[in-house]
Design an enzyme around this catalytic site. Sequence first.
Site, PDB file in Angstrom:
ATOM      1  N   ASP A  18      54.276   9.773  18.848  1.00 48.06           N
ATOM      2  CA  ASP A  18      54.650   9.083  20.098  1.00 48.06           C
ATOM      3  C   ASP A  18      54.893  10.057  21.238  1.00 48.06           C
ATOM      4  OD1 ASP A  18      54.837   6.654  18.561  1.00 48.06           O
ATOM      5  OD2 ASP A  18      56.821   7.327  17.927  1.00 48.06           O
ATOM      6  N   LYS A  21      50.401  11.041  23.469  1.00 52.30           N
ATOM      7  CA  LYS A  21      49.030  11.523  23.267  1.00 52.30           C
ATOM      8  C   LYS A  21      48.033  10.579  23.891  1.00 52.30           C
ATOM      9  CE  LYS A  21      49.338  11.441  18.844  1.00 52.30           C
ATOM     10  NZ  LYS A  21      50.749  11.101  18.763  1.00 52.30           N
ATOM     11  N   GLY A  45      49.620   3.786  17.472  1.00 54.63           N
ATOM     12  CA  GLY A  45      49.563   2.852  18.594  1.00 54.63           C
ATOM     13  C   GLY A  45      49.497   3.603  19.890  1.00 54.63           C
ATOM     14  N   HIS A  46      48.324   3.720  20.433  1.00 48.04           N
ATOM     15  CA  HIS A  46      48.191   4.384  21.718  1.00 48.04           C
ATOM     16  C   HIS A  46      48.280   3.356  22.828  1.00 48.04           C
ATOM     17  CE1 HIS A  46      47.451   8.319  20.395  1.00 48.04           C
ATOM     18  NE2 HIS A  46      46.228   8.148  19.970  1.00 48.04           N
ATOM     19  N   GLN A 226      49.922  10.111  15.100  1.00 50.73           N
ATOM     20  CA  GLN A 226      51.258  10.556  14.652  1.00 50.73           C
ATOM     21  C   GLN A 226      51.488  12.015  15.086  1.00 50.73           C
ATOM     22  OE1 GLN A 226      49.376   9.133  11.615  1.00 50.73           O
ATOM     23  NE2 GLN A 226      49.945   7.147  12.353  1.00 50.73           N
TER      24      GLN A 226
END
Length: 427
Positions: A18, A21, A45-46, A226
């Site tokens: 988180d 990225k 989750g981007h 991650q």
Amino acid sequence: MFDSKRRTIVVVGAQWGDEGKGKLVDVIAERADWVVRYQGGANAGHTVHIGERSFVLHQIPSGILHPGVRCAIGNGVVLDPDTLFDEIDELIQDGVDVEGRLYVSDRSHLVLPYHKMVDGESSASKVIGTTGRGIGPAYEDKVARRGVRVVDLRHPARLAEIVEQAVDHANAQLTRFGSAKRADAGETLALLERLAPRLLPLAEDVGLAIHRAQRSGAAVLLEGAQGSLLDIDHGTYPFVTSSNTTSGGAAIGAGIAPTAIDAVLGVVKAYTTRVGNGPLPTEFEEPLHSQVRALGNEFGATTGRARRCGWFDGVVVRYAARINGLTGLAVTKLDVLDTLDELLVCTGYDVKGEVFTEFPGDLTALDGVRPVYERFPGWKRSTADAREMTDLPNEARAYLSRIEELVEAPIAYVSVGTRRDQIIGLE
Ligand code: GDP
């Protein structure tokens, strides 16, 4: 970013994930020819903001939002086909052209309903704080050689054998957990039969495709999910994810040689966060904890879970720099610290009077750890409009420069807001 020498770049999270990225990757992806995911699954989750629109992508590289960029899901990813097609359908609905630009490695393993069932019912998953999306169990099946790969969908009889064996195993586990739930091989096969006609046309030898692209001079971005401290080998085991998140995993999980990687960019927040259980030596106390969490909107993109937050940990990021061979750093969310009076940076761990500056493999060494801090005055004004290092307040530059020194990697980018243009260091 990309230049004549750096044609293949890996972007990794250099903390616990988180790190922001998504935005960095997106800005680089726009300049890439290929963007490849190499590990993890639908637990990543981007969040990418383009103009007024925001997209949350779990499996598909965010490069898909840029016309002409080819995107691939590498063999190191465990692929959730259901979620993949939901994502594809959503993109198409939003007017994004996906056709002919998205490839899935024929060697990638599938996450199937029984993996999610096992993940959801396992008490071990709860202790680790997994997202319950079946990622861990799918990697377990991969290593135990009973996984279902994309290629298997081409061979229905063999597929049936593998699925029956895997479902038997899952049911045995469910029994052991004392769960009343049971997986069904017939239902799983019916699902796969339904998905195969959509999935097989995307199947590709991704490693070979990247190799060919590299030979023709393409700019390739390998996108990690991650963070480094969640790496199965190098992270805070057992509070880790089930794959190699670090740059070594990029070669394996994309199917290219380590020597085919030219640069590794490590993304770090200007402070620290982590989700789930496990050590976080620099964790804030209240009321600062809630304050920074609110300022940084530190809630998971996939799960909505509140993230644990703390001061910048130089020991952690220095370790990540070494393990990944970071050639540059991207510091994100500097703006989140704009209003703080004072900032602390951890330079070492004091354990019973002895100070350590290397991150330990034995986590019990962190019992009773007291971070050694250096204190920095806050800048107390907005950094949101800075586009060059020289636009930043002196206090912010001093803070960043100490981070650079501690981590032993140069800062290439600084992000000062959620928008794509709010970034220092873009050519
Ligand atoms: P990722 O998985 O590492 O991409 O992290 P997330 O998807 O959880 O993204 C982090 C969140 O931080 C997103 O909502 C971004 O818009 C936001 N973000 C990224 N960079 C910055 C920044 O420099 N400042 C602020 N305030 N927010 C940022």
